[in-house]
Design a protein around this motif. Sequence first.
Motif, PDB file in Angstrom:
ATOM      1  N   LYS A  76       0.920  -1.095  -0.628  1.00 17.07           N
ATOM      2  CA  LYS A  76       0.124  -0.044  -0.159  1.00 17.07           C
ATOM      3  C   LYS A  76       0.693   1.501   0.188  1.00 17.07           C
ATOM      4  O   LYS A  76       0.359   2.243  -0.325  1.00 17.07           O
ATOM      5  CB  LYS A  76      -0.661  -0.084   1.455  1.00 17.07           C
ATOM      6  CG  LYS A  76      -2.048  -1.565   1.536  1.00 17.07           C
ATOM      7  CD  LYS A  76      -3.081  -1.444   1.902  1.00 17.07           C
ATOM      8  CE  LYS A  76      -3.855  -2.444   2.449  1.00 17.07           C
ATOM      9  NZ  LYS A  76      -4.741  -2.248   4.149  1.00 17.07           N
ATOM     10  N   GLN A  77       2.165   1.389   0.322  1.00 22.15           N
ATOM     11  CA  GLN A  77       3.439   2.186   0.416  1.00 22.15           C
ATOM     12  C   GLN A  77       3.850   2.209  -0.557  1.00 22.15           C
ATOM     13  O   GLN A  77       3.984   3.295  -1.433  1.00 22.15           O
ATOM     14  CB  GLN A  77       3.990   2.359   1.273  1.00 22.15           C
ATOM     15  CG  GLN A  77       2.804   1.958   2.633  1.00 22.15           C
ATOM     16  CD  GLN A  77       4.256   2.617   4.629  1.00 22.15           C
ATOM     17  OE1 GLN A  77       5.247   3.297   4.151  1.00 22.15           O
ATOM     18  NE2 GLN A  77       3.806   1.390   5.177  1.00 22.15           N
ATOM     19  N   SER A  78       4.530   1.638  -1.729  1.00 19.88           N
ATOM     20  CA  SER A  78       5.258   1.451  -2.240  1.00 19.88           C
ATOM     21  C   SER A  78       4.088   2.257  -4.025  1.00 19.88           C
ATOM     22  O   SER A  78       2.653   1.916  -4.572  1.00 19.88           O
ATOM     23  CB  SER A  78       5.290  -0.646  -3.025  1.00 19.88           C
ATOM     24  OG  SER A  78       5.997   0.293  -4.152  1.00 19.88           O
ATOM     25  N   ARG A  79       5.109   2.720  -4.873  1.00 14.54           N
ATOM     26  CA  ARG A  79       5.134   4.105  -5.456  1.00 14.54           C
ATOM     27  C   ARG A  79       5.096   3.138  -6.888  1.00 14.54           C
ATOM     28  O   ARG A  79       4.085   3.284  -7.683  1.00 14.54           O
ATOM     29  CB  ARG A  79       6.019   4.533  -6.112  1.00 14.54           C
ATOM     30  CG  ARG A  79       5.746   6.317  -4.579  1.00 14.54           C
ATOM     31  CD  ARG A  79       7.587   7.021  -5.128  1.00 14.54           C
ATOM     32  NE  ARG A  79       7.326   8.107  -4.233  1.00 14.54           N
ATOM     33  CZ  ARG A  79       6.537   9.365  -4.621  1.00 14.54           C
ATOM     34  NH1 ARG A  79       5.447   9.761  -5.247  1.00 14.54           N
ATOM     35  NH2 ARG A  79       6.601  10.219  -3.002  1.00 14.54           N
ATOM     36  N   LEU A  80       5.949   2.208  -7.223  1.00 12.93           N
ATOM     37  CA  LEU A  80       5.994   0.507  -7.721  1.00 12.93           C
ATOM     38  C   LEU A  80       4.623  -0.378  -7.290  1.00 12.93           C
ATOM     39  O   LEU A  80       4.766  -0.066  -6.489  1.00 12.93           O
ATOM     40  CB  LEU A  80       6.777   0.944  -8.480  1.00 12.93           C
ATOM     41  CG  LEU A  80       8.044   2.209  -8.616  1.00 12.93           C
ATOM     42  CD1 LEU A  80       9.105   1.110  -8.800  1.00 12.93           C
ATOM     43  CD2 LEU A  80       7.486   2.345 -10.178  1.00 12.93           C
ATOM     44  N   ALA A 100       9.421  -3.211  -7.115  1.00 12.66           N
ATOM     45  CA  ALA A 100      10.197  -2.323  -6.334  1.00 12.66           C
ATOM     46  C   ALA A 100      11.367  -3.138  -5.651  1.00 12.66           C
ATOM     47  O   ALA A 100      11.865  -2.524  -5.272  1.00 12.66           O
ATOM     48  CB  ALA A 100       8.996  -1.998  -4.819  1.00 12.66           C
ATOM     49  N   SER A 134       9.352   2.413   4.087  1.00 12.25           N
ATOM     50  CA  SER A 134       8.992   3.418   3.268  1.00 12.25           C
ATOM     51  C   SER A 134      10.367   4.411   2.592  1.00 12.25           C
ATOM     52  O   SER A 134       9.747   5.117   1.454  1.00 12.25           O
ATOM     53  CB  SER A 134       8.054   4.821   3.899  1.00 12.25           C
ATOM     54  OG  SER A 134       8.781   5.488   5.427  1.00 12.25           O
ATOM     55  N   LYS A 179       8.158   4.134  -1.495  1.00 11.26           N
ATOM     56  CA  LYS A 179       8.063   5.809  -1.297  1.00 11.26           C
ATOM     57  C   LYS A 179       9.115   6.233  -2.326  1.00 11.26           C
ATOM     58  O   LYS A 179       8.862   7.397  -2.981  1.00 11.26           O
ATOM     59  CB  LYS A 179       7.598   6.090  -0.202  1.00 11.26           C
ATOM     60  CG  LYS A 179       6.349   5.677   0.359  1.00 11.26           C
ATOM     61  CD  LYS A 179       6.017   6.873   1.439  1.00 11.26           C
ATOM     62  CE  LYS A 179       4.747   6.328   2.360  1.00 11.26           C
ATOM     63  NZ  LYS A 179       4.257   7.103   3.256  1.00 11.26           N
ATOM     64  N   SER A 180       9.772   5.555  -3.014  1.00 13.66           N
ATOM     65  CA  SER A 180      10.800   6.383  -3.565  1.00 13.66           C
ATOM     66  C   SER A 180      10.588   6.357  -4.855  1.00 13.66           C
ATOM     67  O   SER A 180      10.006   5.197  -5.646  1.00 13.66           O
ATOM     68  CB  SER A 180      12.182   5.875  -3.150  1.00 13.66           C
ATOM     69  OG  SER A 180      13.570   6.372  -3.965  1.00 13.66           O
ATOM     70  N   ASP A 181      11.250   7.990  -5.398  1.00  6.25           N
ATOM     71  CA  ASP A 181      10.438   8.459  -6.565  1.00  6.25           C
ATOM     72  C   ASP A 181      11.560   7.101  -7.944  1.00  6.25           C
ATOM     73  O   ASP A 181      11.773   6.402  -8.986  1.00  6.25           O
ATOM     74  CB  ASP A 181      11.146   8.848  -7.586  1.00  6.25           C
ATOM     75  CG  ASP A 181       9.943  10.473  -6.943  1.00  6.25           C
ATOM     76  OD1 ASP A 181       9.381   9.402  -6.523  1.00  6.25           O
ATOM     77  OD2 ASP A 181      10.038  11.347  -7.079  1.00  6.25           O
ATOM     78  N   ASN A 182      13.071   6.453  -7.331  1.00  7.67           N
ATOM     79  CA  ASN A 182      13.553   5.546  -7.056  1.00  7.67           C
ATOM     80  C   ASN A 182      14.811   4.260  -6.270  1.00  7.67           C
ATOM     81  O   ASN A 182      15.214   4.983  -5.679  1.00  7.67           O
ATOM     82  CB  ASN A 182      15.432   6.583  -8.057  1.00  7.67           C
ATOM     83  CG  ASN A 182      16.298   5.534  -8.787  1.00  7.67           C
ATOM     84  OD1 ASN A 182      16.036   4.605  -8.451  1.00  7.67           O
ATOM     85  ND2 ASN A 182      16.576   6.357  -9.960  1.00  7.67           N
TER      86      ASN A 182
END
Length: 219
Positions: free
Chosen positions: A21-25, A30, A192, A196-199
């Motif tokens: 749920k926290q993952s941007r990807l 990820a 996170s 939550k990182s863009d990279n």
Amino acid sequence: MPLQRKQSAYSPAFVLITDRKQSRLPLINAVKLALKGGVNTIQLREKDLPTKDIYSLACELRTITHGLNASLIINDRVDIVLAANADGVHLGWQSMPVSRVRNLIGFERIIGISAHNMQEALQARDSGADYITYGPIFKTPSKEGVVEPTGTESLRKLKEKIRIPVIALGGITVDNAESVMESGANGIAVVSSILKSDNPENTALRLYSIIQHHSKMSG
């Protein structure tokens, strides 16, 4: 062939605890990037998933981690550990006793326990845990209002009393990881910071370099 303990679950450890749920990807993407960046242990913690889905995810993560010589630890679910041939289980204070879990999974697999203060950490050590996670070290949204941050000084005092590996967690970032390692942690666990990182790969690389630098300095 019995499962062999992996050194990566011990010191110095770099653990990614999952939270889709926290993952941007997509979570699997990820995880792959995090492992590429230096994470050497994946801790599967998706408490709201049905058993079938946890098992399916565990099997997918087992394939990925096995291919990269990383460890897979499952939160609480001894049945999933056995079914997916994971490397170990991570227990909380509402879990089965360590002695019972050890009887079920044997001595080749790893047992970790969460601790939030000195008393819990010492109890975990005495119960036969292979390692503990300790924290939250810093303020973190997932524990806000539930558990107060321990701070790095508490970690330093704990390491004077305990020999088993202590993996610090809770609010750890690239900016404060050095202070955590300097306080005696045998590794760090994050959620996170990476998810939550863009990279994720780059963030993992930066954290990994801090862990490795300290490991060489202290070794």
